[in-house]
Design an enzyme around this catalytic site. Structure first.
Site, short mmCIF file in Angstrom:
data_model
loop_
_atom_site.label_atom_id
_atom_site.label_comp_id
_atom_site.label_asym_id
_atom_site.label_seq_id
_atom_site.Cartn_x
_atom_site.Cartn_y
_atom_site.Cartn_z
N THR A 67 62.09 56.83 119.74
CA THR A 67 63.09 55.86 120.22
C THR A 67 62.40 54.50 120.42
O THR A 67 61.22 54.46 120.73
CB THR A 67 63.63 56.37 121.58
OG1 THR A 67 64.35 57.56 121.34
CG2 THR A 67 64.51 55.35 122.27
N ASP A 124 70.52 59.39 126.67
CA ASP A 124 70.47 58.35 127.70
C ASP A 124 70.43 56.94 127.14
O ASP A 124 70.80 55.98 127.83
CB ASP A 124 69.22 58.56 128.56
CG ASP A 124 67.94 58.48 127.70
OD1 ASP A 124 67.87 59.18 126.67
OD2 ASP A 124 67.04 57.70 128.05
#
Ligand code: ASP
Length: 350
Positions: free
Chosen positions: A206, A237
């Site tokens: 990420t 998230d």
């Protein structure tokens, strides 16, 4: 010139070419959303800072592509911030560069879900006015971070998901690509990984960026392909304000990476900001408390980058490593993958 673990950017040779290419692509601080502020440049303060991550990792992975891209993007961002660019433009631009590179689990290089398809999530937050935009489960967007910025700018909703959310982002101007654009889109069914086994997956990748600009405004951006072999439709998230991304001018800007379900349950980035806001903790202390006092005892691997309103920078992780780096008005870009930097020199000590 570039050590495998920790490198200080010397913009010579190859790095110079990478920076020049990135600079041309970035068209001088104009983010791909085209929204680069019709705002005056920021020159009120001399202090600025930028931090980036390219994913927390639970086992060693080859970072030879990621580190030079991160170093070059930091050099470009530092130049832009010194010339008065807005933090919201800079974090969008840096994350877009990571998405386009194919070297991270975001944008072109996003990893696939359990049926072999790429689904991406992204968010931006502007601490100046607490504005945010986000997209989840996007299947055909070239730059999810640009879509998130467009959603923020449209100023009606914060989070758009799935096919209909994607259609809206495209109407706002996000660029559509065929699924074949994504390197890891294989259309091959693989067993979904039960979440308790998810930490066996070393590869996260990420990306995120946080910045303080010379107006004193803080911004954050996060973009991901999520967890390897996730169940289709799972959103982590990264696109959720207060979980994988958060920015507030009165405290700090954060971007997270790691086991997303825990970041959601414990509101990790908002909790870190609240520690500073209400508990008067320092940036470093707040980040370490989230990672080592909350996530670590739960065996939840994770990392965080943060920058506060004074220009302090923190880069912490509770696992094997995190691709990370930073630059400030006083410090040239530094990047690391395993051991090495955890924070910038405290400004009070400089
Ligand atoms: N936090 C991301 C997610 O759960 C994954 C990661 O950062 O590696 O979707």
């Amino acid at each position: 010139m570039l050590g495998p673990r920790l490198m200080y950017l010397d913009p010579g040779g190859d790095m110079k070419r990478i920076i020049a290419a990135l600079a041309a692509a970035a068209a001088c601080a104009v983010p791909a959303s085209g929204l680069a502020a019709a705002m005056p440049a920021c020159h009120a303060h001399s202090v600025f800072a930028i931090a980036v991550h390219g994913g927390e990792i639970t086992a060693k992975v080859d970072g030879s592509k990621r580190l030079p891209i991160m170093a070059a993007a930091l050099a470009l961002a530092r130049q832009q911030l010194s010339h008065g660019a807005r933090s919201i433009d800079v974090v969008e631009e840096v994350v877009r560069i990571f998405e386009d590179s194919g070297a991270f689990n975001a944008g072109r290089g996003a990893i696939a879900d359990s049926v072999g398809l790429v689904e991406t999530d992204a968010a931006v937050m502007d601490g100046n006015g607490m504005r945010a935009g986000a997209v989840g489960s996007m299947t055909n967007l070239k730059n999810p971070i640009v879509a998130a910025r467009l959603v923020m700018h449209a100023n009606r909703h914060v989070l758009m998901v799935g096919d209909r959310g994607q259609a809206y982002a495209i109407r706002l101007g996000a660029v559509q690509v065929p699924r074949s654009y994504f390197i890891y889109n294989h259309d091959v069914t693989r067993p979904a990984v039960p979440m308790h086994d998810a930490t066996d997956h070393a590869e996260h990748g990420t990306v995120g960026a946080v910045a303080l600009d010379r107006c004193g405004h803080l911004s954050a951006a996060t973009s991901t392909g999520g967890y390897d072999a996730k169940i289709p439709g799972r959103v982590g998230d990264s696109p959720l304000v207060g979980d994988g991304v958060y920015a507030a001018d009165d405290t700090a800007a954060f971007s997270g990476t790691g086991w997303g379900e825990y970041y959601i349950r414990y509101n990790i980035t908002k909790d870190a900001a609240d520690r500073m806001r209400y508990g008067h903790e320092t940036l470093d202390r707040a980040m370490q408390d989230e990672l080592f006092r909350i996530l670590k005892p739960l065996h939840a691997d994770g990392g965080l980058i943060g920058v506060d309103r004074k220009g302090n920078v923190g880069l912490y992780y509770n696992s094997v490593g995190m691709f990370r780096g930073y630059a400030t008005d006083r410090e040239a870009p530094v990047v690391a993958e395993y051991t090495g930097i955890t924070h910038s020199k405290p400004r009070s000590a400089q």
